[in-house]
Design an enzyme around this catalytic site. Structure first.
Site, mmCIF file in Angstrom:
data_model
loop_
_atom_site.group_PDB
_atom_site.id
_atom_site.type_symbol
_atom_site.label_atom_id
_atom_site.label_comp_id
_atom_site.label_asym_id
_atom_site.label_seq_id
_atom_site.Cartn_x
_atom_site.Cartn_y
_atom_site.Cartn_z
ATOM 1 N N THR A 182 4.140 4.643 -3.597
ATOM 2 C CA THR A 182 5.207 3.953 -4.323
ATOM 3 C C THR A 182 4.787 2.540 -4.691
ATOM 4 O O THR A 182 5.028 2.077 -5.815
ATOM 5 C CB THR A 182 6.500 3.924 -3.496
ATOM 6 N N ASP A 191 8.394 4.089 4.776
ATOM 7 C CA ASP A 191 8.563 5.500 5.121
ATOM 8 C C ASP A 191 10.001 5.809 5.508
ATOM 9 O O ASP A 191 10.494 6.909 5.263
ATOM 10 C CB ASP A 191 7.612 5.869 6.262
ATOM 11 N N GLU A 208 -0.076 -5.222 5.893
ATOM 12 C CA GLU A 208 1.230 -5.220 5.227
ATOM 13 C C GLU A 208 2.203 -6.162 5.925
ATOM 14 O O GLU A 208 2.944 -6.905 5.270
ATOM 15 C CB GLU A 208 1.803 -3.801 5.206
ATOM 16 N N GLY A 263 0.345 5.025 5.732
ATOM 17 C CA GLY A 263 -0.888 4.838 4.975
ATOM 18 C C GLY A 263 -1.975 4.124 5.761
ATOM 19 O O GLY A 263 -3.108 4.008 5.291
ATOM 20 N N LYS A 314 14.305 8.290 1.645
ATOM 21 C CA LYS A 314 13.772 7.457 2.731
ATOM 22 C C LYS A 314 14.855 6.733 3.526
ATOM 23 O O LYS A 314 14.553 6.084 4.532
ATOM 24 C CB LYS A 314 12.780 6.432 2.161
ATOM 25 N N LYS A 346 7.120 1.699 8.735
ATOM 26 C CA LYS A 346 6.020 1.750 7.785
ATOM 27 C C LYS A 346 4.723 2.108 8.510
ATOM 28 O O LYS A 346 4.678 2.136 9.725
ATOM 29 C CB LYS A 346 5.848 0.388 7.083
ATOM 30 N N SER A 368 0.837 -1.196 0.000
ATOM 31 C CA SER A 368 0.000 0.000 0.000
ATOM 32 C C SER A 368 0.873 1.248 0.000
ATOM 33 O O SER A 368 2.033 1.213 0.397
ATOM 34 C CB SER A 368 -0.918 0.003 1.224
ATOM 35 N N ASP A 414 6.422 -3.731 -1.606
ATOM 36 C CA ASP A 414 5.821 -2.698 -0.769
ATOM 37 C C ASP A 414 6.775 -1.515 -0.666
ATOM 38 O O ASP A 414 7.946 -1.606 -1.042
ATOM 39 C CB ASP A 414 5.508 -3.254 0.625
ATOM 40 N N GLY A 415 6.277 -0.410 -0.152
ATOM 41 C CA GLY A 415 7.104 0.760 0.095
ATOM 42 C C GLY A 415 7.468 0.849 1.565
ATOM 43 O O GLY A 415 7.168 -0.042 2.356
#
Length: 237
Positions: free
Chosen positions: A31, A86, A106, A100, A124, A97, A28, A83-84
């Site tokens: 990115t 933070d 996740e 979101g 990041k 993370k 989610s 996944d992305g």
């Protein structure tokens, strides 16, 4: 523009790692959504895959680009999750993370996956987790103020996440999110264990010893950080 291009580079490289017939965890955030779109493009080239989405928003996007979705309880494996993050601590590949609000799903999908690939832009990367962003902690609504007090006792400054309307943000699981500012976290492993022991806490945004590969996009190319600590660079655009 530079940051978006960096994210796009990382997302496309991650999508290129998906092989035909794989079951793929779909993360989610902005990115991760770029990777979902890139996978949708690969479907037109004949790629077959099944996706497991980590949020309702990601699921909606995946359906729009033509990705077949399954519930995590209906699959026997996840070959690769994308996944992305933070924040990424470069030495350990520890992650922060959850901005979101999908951190619980996740983390579940990340743990299910045989390989977890994280895509970020180079802004990041941090020397210590928590240095730039507060740590999201998902808690049950019942007694959440007590959870906030206990997090304060651990040295944090919790804030209830709210929507622009002023109403509390609710995760897809129906829970609340406390954004807890700790500053640079000296001992992430200790904090990981300690927060999980608090009554009412579902989970938090520290993802430790989980990432197998971090793809770092920049204006000039991408850098690959692997669990083995080896680093390679490419100018692939």
């Amino acid at each position: 523009m530079g940051t978006e291009r960096a994210k796009e580079r990382a997302a496309r490289f991650a999508a290129s790692l998906v092989e035909d017939g794989m079951i793929v965890g779909l993360g989610s955030g902005s990115t991760a959504e770029l990777a979902v779109r890139a996978l949708g493009e690969r479907l037109h080239d004949g790629l077959r895959l099944i996706g497991v989405a980590t949020s309702q928003r990601t699921a909606a996007l995946a359906r729009r680009v033509g990705i077949e979705l399954r519930d995590p309880d209906s699959v026997d494996r996840i070959d690769l999750a994308i996944d992305g993050a933070d924040e990424v601590e470069e030495r350990s590949l520890g992650l922060l993370k959850g901005r979101g609000g999908a951190l619980v799903r996740e983390k579940l999908v990340a743990r299910m996956a045989r390989r977890l690939v994280i895509i970020i832009d180079d802004s990041k990367l941090v020397a210590a987790l928590g240095a730039r962003f507060p740590l999201p902690v998902e808690v049950v609504p019942f007694g959440w103020r007590w959870c906030a007090r206990w997090l304060e006792d651990l040295g944090g400054r919790p804030t209830l996440r709210c929507r622009p309307t002023g109403h509390p943000f609710r995760s897809d699981n129906g829970n609340l999110i406390l954004d807890v500012a700790f500053g640079a976290i000296a001992d992430p492993a200790w904090l990981d264990r300690t927060i999980k022991m608090l009554p009412g806490v579902i989970d938090h945004g520290l993802f430790l010893d989980m990432a197998d590969l971090v793809i770092v996009g920049s204006e000039t190319g991408i850098r690959l950080l692997e669990r083995s600590r080896t680093v390679s660079e490419t100018s692939k655009s």
